[in-house]
Every structure is written in C-alpha cells, then in structure tokens.
Enzyme design. Structure first.
Site, mmCIF file in Angstrom:
data_model
loop_
_atom_site.group_PDB
_atom_site.id
_atom_site.type_symbol
_atom_site.label_atom_id
_atom_site.label_comp_id
_atom_site.label_asym_id
_atom_site.label_seq_id
_atom_site.Cartn_x
_atom_site.Cartn_y
_atom_site.Cartn_z
ATOM 1 N N ARG A 22 0.826 -1.218 0.000
ATOM 2 C CA ARG A 22 0.000 0.000 0.000
ATOM 3 C C ARG A 22 0.856 1.263 0.000
ATOM 4 O O ARG A 22 0.482 2.285 0.584
ATOM 5 C CB ARG A 22 -0.966 0.027 1.185
ATOM 6 C CG ARG A 22 -2.043 -1.037 1.122
ATOM 7 C CD ARG A 22 -3.039 -0.884 2.264
ATOM 8 N NE ARG A 22 -3.914 -2.037 2.356
ATOM 9 C CZ ARG A 22 -4.523 -2.447 3.465
ATOM 10 N NH1 ARG A 22 -4.354 -1.774 4.576
ATOM 11 N NH2 ARG A 22 -5.302 -3.507 3.455
ATOM 12 N N ARG A 26 -3.604 6.637 0.800
ATOM 13 C CA ARG A 26 -4.166 7.785 1.510
ATOM 14 C C ARG A 26 -3.185 8.554 2.378
ATOM 15 O O ARG A 26 -3.471 9.685 2.767
ATOM 16 C CB ARG A 26 -5.343 7.319 2.376
ATOM 17 C CG ARG A 26 -6.565 6.910 1.572
ATOM 18 C CD ARG A 26 -7.663 6.380 2.475
ATOM 19 N NE ARG A 26 -7.311 5.090 3.034
ATOM 20 C CZ ARG A 26 -8.026 4.470 3.979
ATOM 21 N NH1 ARG A 26 -9.098 5.059 4.484
ATOM 22 N NH2 ARG A 26 -7.654 3.287 4.428
ATOM 23 N N ARG A 35 -7.570 11.461 -5.688
ATOM 24 C CA ARG A 35 -8.796 10.785 -5.243
ATOM 25 C C ARG A 35 -9.966 11.763 -5.108
ATOM 26 O O ARG A 35 -11.130 11.398 -5.374
ATOM 27 C CB ARG A 35 -8.532 10.087 -3.902
ATOM 28 C CG ARG A 35 -9.749 9.363 -3.306
ATOM 29 C CD ARG A 35 -10.137 8.175 -4.140
ATOM 30 N NE ARG A 35 -11.315 7.516 -3.597
ATOM 31 C CZ ARG A 35 -12.568 7.870 -3.857
ATOM 32 N NH1 ARG A 35 -12.809 8.904 -4.664
ATOM 33 N NH2 ARG A 35 -13.586 7.221 -3.336
ATOM 34 N N ASP A 72 -7.222 -3.139 -6.550
ATOM 35 C CA ASP A 72 -7.764 -3.751 -5.337
ATOM 36 C C ASP A 72 -8.021 -5.221 -5.613
ATOM 37 O O ASP A 72 -8.399 -5.593 -6.735
ATOM 38 C CB ASP A 72 -9.068 -3.051 -4.913
ATOM 39 C CG ASP A 72 -9.498 -3.462 -3.517
ATOM 40 O OD1 ASP A 72 -10.230 -4.477 -3.401
ATOM 41 O OD2 ASP A 72 -9.114 -2.805 -2.546
ATOM 42 N N TYR A 152 -14.475 -12.329 1.302
ATOM 43 C CA TYR A 152 -15.269 -11.113 1.142
ATOM 44 C C TYR A 152 -16.585 -11.405 0.414
ATOM 45 O O TYR A 152 -17.619 -10.791 0.716
ATOM 46 C CB TYR A 152 -14.459 -10.062 0.393
ATOM 47 C CG TYR A 152 -13.350 -9.478 1.219
ATOM 48 C CD1 TYR A 152 -13.601 -8.449 2.119
ATOM 49 C CD2 TYR A 152 -12.039 -9.949 1.109
ATOM 50 C CE1 TYR A 152 -12.586 -7.917 2.899
ATOM 51 C CE2 TYR A 152 -11.024 -9.418 1.872
ATOM 52 C CZ TYR A 152 -11.294 -8.409 2.765
ATOM 53 O OH TYR A 152 -10.290 -7.889 3.545
#
Length: 346
Positions: A22, A26, A35, A72, A152
């Site tokens: 990652r 962010r 973003r 992702d 998921y």
C-alpha cells in the site's frame, strides 16, 4: 538484473531491495488530491491515466525498488459480475454469496473486457517508469488469492473471524470448492494478462489465510496457490511470484515448499529467523515491519528495523524489506523517507 529480481532469483542482495505494501494511497497528499476528483474508488481503479499516476507517485517521491499496480483485490469478483461498492467508513460491501445460484451467476467470460482498463494501467506504468528514469524499478502485478477473495464474497465484506466462509467450507464443501475453482481459474487468467501487459513480478495476497485450520489451509490456501503458480510458471517461466499467506505462522514453510513461490511475504507477528529456517534456501523472505512502528517513527521504528535487518543479514538469504501488512492512512510521509534511508544503509 534489477535488485528485486535478483532477490527473487535466490541472491542475498545487501542492502536489501525495499518496497512497501500500500505504498500508494491515503497517507500521501498527492494521492488524496487525485482521489478527490474521482467519483468513487472503482472509478479510480478503472481509469488508467489516474491509476497509473497513483502507482507512480511513491516511486517519484521515494524511489522504491518496486512499483506495485494500484488496484484492489476485489476488482476480480467485480469483473466476474458480483456486486461491489466501497462505502465511506465501511470498506467493501458485496452481496453475500451463500448458494449454488450465486456461484452459477459468476461469469468468467466477462472478466477480460471488464479488467481491460487495469491492463492499460499496467502498460502505462511500465512505460512511465522507463520514461521518468526509473528503469531499475520493478513493476509488480497482483491479485487476491482465491480464499481471501472468497472471504469477502461469502461474508459480504470484512469480518473479525470470517465465520460464514469457514462454515461454508465445512458444511457445504462441494459448493465451496466450486467457488474456489472459479476464482482460481479467473485469478490465473487475470495475473497472466498482467504479465502480458508488462508486469515483471506477481504477488498473490492471501490476507485471511490464517483463519483456517491446518487441514483447510492445505486445501484452500496451498492447493490453489500451487495450481496458480504451476500454470503461470508454464506460461511465463521468467516471472517470479511472491505469496503472502498472512497469519500462516509456521505453515508458511509448507506454503513455500508446496506452492513453489519465489518469495514469501511474512506478517508482523512472524519470527523472521524461525520462519526463514523453514523455507527452501533460495526462497526470498519479504517483510515484516509493523505498520504502526512506521507510524510511530523515531526510536521505535529504528529498533524494529534494526532487528529485522540484523536477522536477515545474519541468515545471508534472499530478503526483501517490506511491512507485515499495508501502510495505514495516518502514516507520516517523512517516516517512510527515514525508513528507506535506514534500510539502504544496511
């Protein structure tokens, strides 16, 4: 040969190559600026110019030894026609797949078209690295491993213990194997397409491998990984593969030996010396600084980093410095710069 590729070929490169899971995201102000102009996360992942820009941002800032495709792991079920949303404060939300009708509704025939923008991102990043003077930076493509993706899909999102998916594996083994077969074949095609587009290394993220019993770990983590690696090695024999069976503990040794991966990512809880001793001698170790030590910085980060480097230097085995899981959003960017300086000092 590029430094990361040398490690994955079995060479004990020192100082070790370094990249961080990652590393694009962010915690970087330049990522937040991109973003802010996009409607949602899926749109960002499927807009090649923007996804390529985000992939390259940490390379420009830090000069990591690898760039990893910005995407992702849940883009694969999305491409199979399974619903997917990323909700603010909740993370991914998917329809709960609990029956044969749900598995039958998955459509592998649509995957190539729906994931075509991601292949274009790979091409743009590979060209961008060369154009911007990062010719020694390795491009990593990736996918979620079938079990973690199934977690998921069955749960409908994240979970503390993934009880529903574990329950399905025990109570509905035929149905669960059908789901795993669909995901395994789709993962092979997805990763193979990334290599064709320009990925030089592949990584298989099995983030929830450690919730399974040892028997189920062999069946649903090692089994699919072995199948994926064997097929990709046939198609792309010069492209190494890193597996990340998170929370596997001592089963990481079995995973490495049976699957045939070139490198194993280890999570923060792993004792590097112990697990490294269980791996085949030429298998690269990747890991495993606690992401929260990176947040803390200072003496805490230095102590943890020195311990990892010391363990791997003594072992004289292939090593890639990384985190034990992904960078968290509150990470100060300057701490990342300090970490790279420390690792590169050896």
């Amino acid at each position: 040969m590029k430094r990361l590729l040398r490690s994955l070929s079995g060479e004990a490169v020192w100082p070790p190559p370094v990249w961080l899971m990652r590393q694009a995201g962010r915690y970087l102000p330049e990522y937040r600026a991109v973003r802010a102009g996009v409607a949602d996360f899926i749109a960002l992942c499927t807009t090649p110019d923007l996804a390529a820009e985000v992939t390259l941002q940490p390379i420009r800032r830090y000069g990591f030894d690898a760039a990893i495709l910005f995407s992702d792991i849940l883009m694969l079920p999305w491409a199979l026609g399974h619903g997917l949303q990323f909700k603010q404060g909740e993370g991914p939300v998917l329809p709960r797949l609990r029956d044969a009708a749900g598995v039958a509704a998955l459509d592998p025939g649509r995957v190539a078209d729906r994931l075509a923008p991601i292949m274009q991102t790979v091409r743009l990043v590979r060209a961008g690295l060369a154009r911007e003077g990062f010719g020694e930076t390795t491009l990593i493509g990736f996918a979620g491993a079938p079990f973690t993706v199934a977690c998921y899909m069955v749960e409908g999102g994240g979970s503390k213990d993934f009880a529903a998916v574990r329950g399905m594996a025990y109570a509905q083994p035929v149905l669960f194997r059908q789901l795993m077969d669909v995901l395994t074949e789709a993962t092979i095609e997805y990763l193979s397409a990334q290599v064709t587009a320009g990925a030089e290394v592949l990584m298989l993220f099995d983030s929830w491998a450690g919730v399974l019993s040892p028997m189920k770990f062999w069946e649903h983590v090692i089994g699919p990984a072995e199948r994926i690696v064997a097929t990709l090695n046939q198609r792309h024999p010069d492209v190494p593969i890193i597996g990340f069976p998170r929370l596997a503990a001592t089963l990481a040794g079995d995973y490495a030996s049976a699957s045939g991966v070139n490198g194993v990512g280890l999570d923060t809880a792993c004792d590097l010396r112990l697990i490294a001793s269980m791996l085949p001698p030429l298998t690269a170790v990747q890991g495993n600084l606690d992401p929260l030590a990176l947040v803390a910085g200072g003496a805490a980060m230095e102590t943890e980093t020195a311990s990892i480097l010391g363990a791997m230097r003594e072992g004289k085995r292939p090593f890639i410095f990384n985190l034990g899981h992904g960078i968290v959003p509150q990470t100060p960017p300057e701490h990342v710069a300090t970490l790279l300086e420390r690792v590169r000092a050896g």
